[in-house]
Design an enzyme around this catalytic site. Structure first.
Site, PDB file in Angstrom:
ATOM      1  N   GLY A  79       1.022  -1.375  -0.044  1.00 49.02           N
ATOM      2  CA  GLY A  79       0.000   0.028   0.073  1.00 49.02           C
ATOM      3  C   GLY A  79       0.882   1.308   0.086  1.00 49.02           C
TER       4      GLY A  79
ATOM      5  CG  ASP B 214      -8.798   1.684   9.870  1.00 55.70           C
ATOM      6  OD1 ASP B 214      -9.343   2.112  10.592  1.00 55.70           O
ATOM      7  OD2 ASP B 214      -9.445   0.644   8.922  1.00 55.70           O
TER       8      ASP B 214
ATOM      9  CG  PHE C  96     -12.390   0.319   2.091  1.00 54.74           C
ATOM     10  CD1 PHE C  96     -11.548  -0.574   3.204  1.00 54.74           C
ATOM     11  CD2 PHE C  96     -12.274  -0.091   0.686  1.00 54.74           C
ATOM     12  CE1 PHE C  96     -10.421  -1.529   2.660  1.00 54.74           C
ATOM     13  CE2 PHE C  96     -10.962  -0.920   0.418  1.00 54.74           C
ATOM     14  CZ  PHE C  96     -10.334  -1.516   1.283  1.00 54.74           C
TER      15      PHE C  96
ATOM     16  NE  ARG D 201      -1.964  -3.066  -4.413  1.00 53.41           N
ATOM     17  CZ  ARG D 201      -2.079  -3.336  -2.927  1.00 53.41           C
ATOM     18  NH1 ARG D 201      -2.152  -2.130  -2.206  1.00 53.41           N
ATOM     19  NH2 ARG D 201      -2.429  -4.418  -2.333  1.00 53.41           N
TER      20      ARG D 201
HETATM   21  P1  5GP Z   1      -4.872  -1.099  10.499  1.00 56.20           P
HETATM   22  O1  5GP Z   1      -3.949  -2.144  10.759  1.00 56.20           O
HETATM   23  O2  5GP Z   1      -4.405   0.354  11.084  1.00 56.20           O
HETATM   24  O3  5GP Z   1      -6.190  -1.220  10.877  1.00 56.20           O
HETATM   25  O4  5GP Z   1      -5.068  -0.824   9.116  1.00 56.20           O
HETATM   26  C1  5GP Z   1      -3.978  -0.624   8.316  1.00 56.20           C
HETATM   27  C2  5GP Z   1      -3.834  -1.419   7.039  1.00 56.20           C
HETATM   28  O5  5GP Z   1      -5.244  -1.767   6.700  1.00 56.20           O
HETATM   29  C3  5GP Z   1      -3.650  -0.382   5.930  1.00 56.20           C
HETATM   30  O6  5GP Z   1      -2.092  -0.350   5.849  1.00 56.20           O
HETATM   31  C4  5GP Z   1      -4.262  -1.029   4.518  1.00 56.20           C
HETATM   32  O7  5GP Z   1      -3.542  -1.916   4.047  1.00 56.20           O
HETATM   33  C5  5GP Z   1      -5.559  -1.591   5.361  1.00 56.20           C
HETATM   34  N1  5GP Z   1      -6.711  -0.249   5.285  1.00 56.20           N
HETATM   35  C6  5GP Z   1      -7.237   0.279   6.359  1.00 56.20           C
HETATM   36  N2  5GP Z   1      -8.244   1.180   5.761  1.00 56.20           N
HETATM   37  C7  5GP Z   1      -8.099   0.950   4.769  1.00 56.20           C
HETATM   38  C8  5GP Z   1      -8.866   1.780   3.400  1.00 56.20           C
HETATM   39  O8  5GP Z   1     -10.003   2.639   4.017  1.00 56.20           O
HETATM   40  N3  5GP Z   1      -8.655   1.596   2.345  1.00 56.20           N
HETATM   41  C9  5GP Z   1      -7.670   0.523   2.043  1.00 56.20           C
HETATM   42  N4  5GP Z   1      -7.623   0.305   0.771  1.00 56.20           N
HETATM   43  N5  5GP Z   1      -6.970  -0.060   2.964  1.00 56.20           N
HETATM   44  C10 5GP Z   1      -7.160   0.247   4.169  1.00 56.20           C
HETATM   45 MG    MG Z   2      -1.233  -1.509   4.298  1.00 59.33          MG
END
Ligand code: 5GP
Ligand code: MG
Length: 186
Positions: free
Chosen positions: A45, A104, A153, A166
């Site tokens: 990402g 997130d 999202f 992407r």
């Molecule tokens: P966390 O572990 O902080 O919940 O989420 C981080 C990872 O989840 C990010 O690096 C990403 O890969 C994915 N992610 C979280 N929210 C989103 C979103 O709104 N869109 C996308 N495409 N990926 C997300």
């Molecule tokens: Mg990620």
């Protein structure tokens, strides 16, 4: 605009301007790092953010990466995030900057920060392009944040849905009918 996109949240121009400004903040923070910094990207990402950001940073720089995956490779699991490939230069006594796409729930960064801290860097900071405010616990903070975004999202500029989108040059929300099926479906 791509036909699957419902709404652009952050335009290409806004991304370019903010990434340049963020690089300025990072440059100031590392003023004393004469030996250079080591950037660790969380792939896939962060790939677009990394490539735009690093070209603004004038430091002597090494780059490593970690993949966080739910299904590939030898996997280490902790707190919901699964680490896949780890390709890192020596981090001991280095000033290390983690670069990720979005903060997130904080599950991903919690694991990555902990793994990197164990390698004994002189300092460890984190830059994320996007943050959904109020979702991650306070101890998984990012030092540099591009944009706070609403809790929807998002895709584009490196972020995917089911592996796709992407390459969109902006941050967008997809049409609701695209979620729940593959972008290759008719
Ligand atoms: P966390 O572990 O902080 O919940 O989420 C981080 C990872 O989840 C990010 O690096 C990403 O890969 C994915 N992610 C979280 N929210 C989103 C979103 O709104 N869109 C996308 N495409 N990926 C997300
Ligand atoms: Mg990620």
């Amino acid at each position: 605009m791509h036909e699957d996109v419902a709404r652009v949240l952050i335009s290409e121009d806004a991304l370019r301007d903010r990434v340049a400004a963020l690089a300025g903040e990072i440059e100031q923070a590392y003023e004393e790092s004469l030996a250079g910094i080591t950037v660790v990207a969380i792939l896939t990402g962060a790939v677009v953010f990394l490539s735009d950001l690093m070209r603004h940073l004038p430091y002597r720089m090494e780059v490593g990466y970690i993949t966080v995956s739910s299904y590939t490779g030898p996997v280490v699991t902790s707190g919901g995030a699964k680490l896949g490939v780890i390709s890192l230069p020596e981090l001991r006594n280095r000033d290390v900057l983690i670069v990720d796409d979005i903060l997130d729930s904080g599950g991903t960064l919690r694991v990555v920060q902990s793994v990197l801290r164990d390698r004994g860097p002189a300092s460890l900071r984190t830059a994320v392009l996007l943050r959904k405010p109020g979702k991650a616990p306070a101890e998984v903070a990012a030092d540099f944040v591009g944009f706070d975004v609403e809790d929807v999202f998002v895709v584009g500029y490196g972020l995917d849905f089911d592996g796709y989108y992407r390459n969109l040059p902006y941050i967008a929300e997809l049409k609701s009918e695209r979620y729940g099926r593959s972008p290759d479906d008719a």
